[in-house]
Design a protein around this motif. Structure first.
Motif, short mmCIF file in Angstrom:
data_model
loop_
_atom_site.label_atom_id
_atom_site.label_comp_id
_atom_site.label_asym_id
_atom_site.label_seq_id
_atom_site.Cartn_x
_atom_site.Cartn_y
_atom_site.Cartn_z
N ASP A 122 0.83 -1.20 0.00
CA ASP A 122 0.00 0.00 0.00
C ASP A 122 0.87 1.26 0.00
OD1 ASP A 122 -2.44 -1.23 -0.06
OD2 ASP A 122 -3.05 -0.63 1.96
N ALA A 127 -2.93 3.05 2.61
CA ALA A 127 -3.01 2.54 3.98
C ALA A 127 -3.91 3.42 4.84
CB ALA A 127 -1.61 2.46 4.59
N GLU A 128 -3.86 4.72 4.61
CA GLU A 128 -4.72 5.63 5.37
C GLU A 128 -6.19 5.40 5.04
OE1 GLU A 128 -6.24 8.10 7.96
OE2 GLU A 128 -4.13 7.49 7.91
N ARG A 129 -6.48 5.13 3.77
CA ARG A 129 -7.88 4.82 3.40
C ARG A 129 -8.35 3.56 4.11
NH1 ARG A 129 -6.16 6.76 -1.69
NH2 ARG A 129 -5.66 4.66 -2.41
N ARG A 130 -7.49 2.56 4.22
CA ARG A 130 -7.89 1.34 4.93
C ARG A 130 -8.13 1.64 6.41
NH1 ARG A 130 -7.20 -2.67 1.00
NH2 ARG A 130 -5.22 -2.62 -0.16
N ARG A 131 -7.26 2.46 7.00
CA ARG A 131 -7.46 2.80 8.42
C ARG A 131 -8.77 3.56 8.62
NH1 ARG A 131 -1.67 3.13 8.28
NH2 ARG A 131 -1.73 5.32 7.59
N ALA A 132 -9.10 4.43 7.66
CA ALA A 132 -10.37 5.16 7.76
C ALA A 132 -11.55 4.18 7.65
CB ALA A 132 -10.45 6.21 6.65
N ILE A 134 -11.50 1.03 8.57
CA ILE A 134 -11.54 0.31 9.85
C ILE A 134 -12.30 1.13 10.88
CG2 ILE A 134 -10.12 -0.48 11.78
CD1 ILE A 134 -7.99 -1.25 9.66
N ALA A 135 -12.00 2.41 10.94
CA ALA A 135 -12.68 3.29 11.91
C ALA A 135 -14.17 3.38 11.61
CB ALA A 135 -12.05 4.68 11.88
N THR A 182 -12.29 -5.81 9.43
CA THR A 182 -11.26 -4.90 9.94
C THR A 182 -9.90 -5.59 10.02
OG1 THR A 182 -11.89 -5.42 12.23
CG2 THR A 182 -12.93 -3.50 11.21
N GLU A 186 -6.62 -4.26 8.01
CA GLU A 186 -5.36 -3.99 8.70
C GLU A 186 -4.23 -4.83 8.11
OE1 GLU A 186 -3.51 -4.15 13.24
OE2 GLU A 186 -5.66 -4.45 12.91
N ALA A 189 -3.15 -3.43 4.74
CA ALA A 189 -2.39 -2.19 4.90
C ALA A 189 -0.96 -2.46 5.34
CB ALA A 189 -3.09 -1.28 5.91
#
Length: 263
Positions: A122, A127-132, A134-135, A182, A186, A189
């Motif tokens: 990523d 990676a930030e899109r995946r973290r968003a 997840i949130a 999730t 993770e 990412a």
């Protein structure tokens, strides 16, 4: 059938005869993604499809859901069937898992089939899109995430030609627990970049990619095929990120032809 792992079991379908081929589905799907191509591929090979842990009819343990752990499951499946060597195929996330098998068990592979996937890790933005995501899921927004994500998996032409396909994707994703969604986000990412493996994978390899894939660029898929010493590239017209469902006849025939000519 079900195959026992370490404290959980996975659902596996095994059919056909000849060269063993293991296919790994993408996210957030199941081995149902390969059902339309199964009769075609089975004319040339023994086809084993796996519901990865947490997906389809497989158990959904607490984790982990990193790509290396999923790859370990794949090798255990091969061991269960007594397969010393096999062709390994992966669609999207399944391709990330396949690269981890190649990194750690290269000697087990007799060929690769890579469907709408990439070897690169990523980007920071990805990676930030995946973290968003997840949130969003953790905050109760699972339906919002899937409602935005799933339409990206099929081409506009497919939505017009097969309007029922979106309903199938929604039904498949509906059975996946939040912790699996999730956990895999993770894991994707955090996955390592696999481009350094490619030059050493001197085995028959087929790269299949939907011409209208909105998730992964077509040029990146062409570059992947060129980076593999024995890579072949097939572009699937009027297909997006899920060509096994959008154009199953074309994809099935491409894989069967590859198996007949290269292995």
């Amino acid at each position: 059938m079900r195959v026992a792992m370490q404290g959980y079991s996975l659902a596996v379908e095994d059919g056909g005869h000849g060269t063993p081929v293991l296919l790994l589905h993408g996210f957030p799907m199941s081995s149902a993604a390969f059902a339309p191509i199964r009769p075609i591929v089975e004319r040339e090979a023994r086809l084993i499809t796996i519901d990865l842990r947490g997906f389809g009819a497989s158990d959904a343990p607490p984790g982990p859901y990193d790509m290396s752990s999923l790859a370990d499951d794949v090798v255990r499946i091969a061991d269960h069937f007594g397969l010393e060597r096999f062709v390994l195929g992966g669609h999207s996330m399944g391709g990330y898992v396949a690269f981890r098998v190649a990194a750690n068990h290269r000697h087990r592979l007799s060929g690769l089939v890579l469907i709408d996937t990439r070897a690169a890790g990523d980007t920071p933005e990805g990676a930030e899109r995946r973290r968003a995501a997840i949130a969003t899921i953790a905050g109760g927004g699972r339906d919002a995430f899937l409602g935005a994500f799933l339409p990206q998996l099929v081409a506009p032409a497919t939505r017009g030609r097969q309007p029922e396909l979106m309903d199938r994707l929604v039904a498949i994703a509906a059975g996946i627990p939040d912790h699996v969604l999730t956990g895999c986000l993770e894991g994707m990412a955090a996955r390592p970049d696999s481009r350094g493996l490619l030059a050493g994978l001197d085995l028959a390899a087929l790269v299949v990619h939907g011409a209208e894939d909105a998730v992964m660029p077509l040029d990146e898929a062409r570059a992947l095929a060129l980076a593999l010493p024995r890579g072949r590239f097939v572009e699937v017209p009027e297909a997006g990120h899920t060509p096994t469902l959008e154009q199953p006849q074309l994809v099935g025939e491409a894989i069967a032809r590859f198996l007949a000519e290269q292995l």
